[in-house]
Design an enzyme around this catalytic site. Structure first.
Site, short mmCIF file in Angstrom:
data_model
loop_
_atom_site.label_atom_id
_atom_site.label_comp_id
_atom_site.label_asym_id
_atom_site.label_seq_id
_atom_site.Cartn_x
_atom_site.Cartn_y
_atom_site.Cartn_z
N VAL A 136 0.77 -1.25 0.20
CA VAL A 136 0.14 -0.20 -0.04
C VAL A 136 1.02 1.16 -0.01
CG1 VAL A 136 -1.63 1.53 1.28
CG2 VAL A 136 -2.00 -0.94 1.11
N GLY B 67 0.46 -19.40 -0.28
CA GLY B 67 1.01 -20.58 -0.66
C GLY B 67 1.09 -21.16 -1.98
N ASP C 22 5.32 -23.57 6.24
CA ASP C 22 5.90 -24.84 6.07
C ASP C 22 7.35 -24.66 5.14
OD1 ASP C 22 3.51 -25.52 6.80
OD2 ASP C 22 2.89 -26.79 5.10
N GLN D 57 1.51 -22.24 16.20
CA GLN D 57 2.73 -21.70 15.35
C GLN D 57 2.69 -20.73 14.41
OE1 GLN D 57 4.87 -25.93 14.13
NE2 GLN D 57 2.48 -26.46 14.86
O1 F6P Z 1 0.27 -24.75 4.70
C1 F6P Z 1 0.31 -24.08 5.88
C2 F6P Z 1 -0.24 -25.01 7.19
O2 F6P Z 1 -0.31 -24.35 8.28
C3 F6P Z 1 0.13 -26.50 7.12
O3 F6P Z 1 1.31 -26.63 7.84
C4 F6P Z 1 -1.09 -26.98 7.78
O4 F6P Z 1 -1.29 -28.60 7.68
C5 F6P Z 1 -2.33 -26.33 7.47
O5 F6P Z 1 -1.64 -25.14 6.90
C6 F6P Z 1 -3.24 -26.41 8.36
O6 F6P Z 1 -4.24 -25.70 7.55
P1 F6P Z 1 -5.79 -25.11 8.43
O7 F6P Z 1 -5.30 -23.75 8.82
O8 F6P Z 1 -6.82 -24.66 7.19
O9 F6P Z 1 -6.24 -26.15 9.24
#
Ligand code: F6P
Length: 320
Positions: free
Chosen positions: A24, A102, A127, A251
């Site tokens: 932005v 991602g 990841d 995390q």
């Molecule tokens: O792709 C990132 C991630 O955090 C993965 O490590 C994990 O398996 C997934 O997303 C979890 O997805 P959600 O938040 O849709 O449960």
């Protein structure tokens, strides 16, 4: 260019807000108005958007998550959804789109760029499974979250002579498990990319206890095994008292680290610059500390970013 759009898509991560802010503000400096699309591609399809001003992005830099919100959008996997998303962008008079997310999000970006819409992708996934970038946005903050949790766990593990099995995220990629194992001094890391031998692990755990070590930590990426299964098997095989921590979405949140704030600032500025320079269908990446561009198609064709074998070896060497 007069107007561009930005969205955050897929799983959220810390540093997304810092990146949107940079898009932005860098846009404003160049005289480009930035539209914020809410809830990722779903918001684009449902026409949920707002013009972002300096004030819209003030005081967001230090916040985890994404104030634009995010979604995993199934409709964007269909030709109809992709068509509608493209039409809505054109209706907005947006001459470019920045997609922060991602591999699924990059796929959506690739489809829009095939419709002739200039798209720049910014890799964001804790990841660190996206090829053509050393680090994706959010990885560093996630690692720091894991390390903080495991450091605490080690205190109690050593007080009770226990083995802790700690499950990290990472469906297809063990980066978080391997790097956090090195950073926390964990004995083993089990990852989807490498097979493991539980007999050997149990043998090693027993030897360590015989040497007088008081505890062990095993990091398991969610795509490699369920932490509970590993803990149960260790207990069955060698009778050790085990405990399990599944770190889950803990995390993904929290205030971004300096690394992620800097990466967001650099990616955001570079995305605006790339669109101004008529780049399209490209993903930004970090390569040897430099911000680089690579075609999204090339990135997606490369598949999951491979784990550096030297990192796995390093953990084995240091955990003797
Ligand atoms: O792709 C990132 C991630 O955090 C993965 O490590 C994990 O398996 C997934 O997303 C979890 O997805 P959600 O938040 O849709 O449960």
């Amino acid at each position: 260019m007069k107007r561009m759009a930005v969205l955050t898509s897929g799983g959220d991560c810390s540093g997304m807000n810092a990146t949107v802010r940079a898009v932005v503000r860098a846009g404003m400096v160049e005289g480009v108005e930035v539209i914020g699309i809410q809830k990722g591609f779903q918001g684009l399809i449902d026409r949920q958007y707002d013009i972002l001003t300096t004030r819209s992005v003030s005081n967001v830099l230090q916040r985890g998550g994404t104030f634009l919100q995010s979604a995993r959008c199934r409709a964007m996997l269909t030709p109809e959804g992709q068509q509608l998303a493209g039409e809505n962008l054109r209706r907005l008079d947006a001459e470019g789109l920045v997609v922060i997310g991602g591999d699924g999000s990059l796929h959506g970006g690739k489809e829009l760029s095939r419709q002739g819409i200039p798209v720049i992708g910014i890799p964001a996934s804790i990841d660190n499974d996206i090829a053509y970038t050393d680090m994706a946005l959010g990885v560093d903050t996630a690692l720091n979250n894991i390390v903080r949790a495991v450091d605490n766990v080690k205190d109690t593990a050593s007080s009770h002579d226990r083995t802790f099995v700690v499950e990290t995220m990472g469906r297809n990629c063990g980066y978080l498990a391997v790097v956090s194992a090195i950073a926390c001094g964990a004995e083993h890391s089990l990852i989807p990319e490498q097979s493991f031998n539980l007999d050997e692990i149990c043998h090693n755990l027993r030897s360590r206890y015989r040497e007088g070590r008081s505890h062990s930590i095993i990091m398991v990426a969610e795509g490699a095994a369920k932490a509970q299964d590993i803990a149960d098997q260790i207990k069955d095989r060698i009778g050790f008292e085990t405990r399990v921590i599944v770190l889950g979405h803990y995390q993904r949140g929290g205030s971004p680290t300096v690394f992620d704030r800097m990466l967001g600032a650099r990616f955001g500025q570079a995305a605006v610059e790339a669109l101004q320079n008529s780049q399209s269908g490209q993903m930004l990446g970090l390569a040897c500390s430099q911000i680089v561009l690579n075609p999204i198609e090339t990135v997606l064709a490369a598949g999951i970013r491979p784990i550096d074998g030297l990192l796995s070896q390093l953990n084995q060497r240091l955990s003797i």
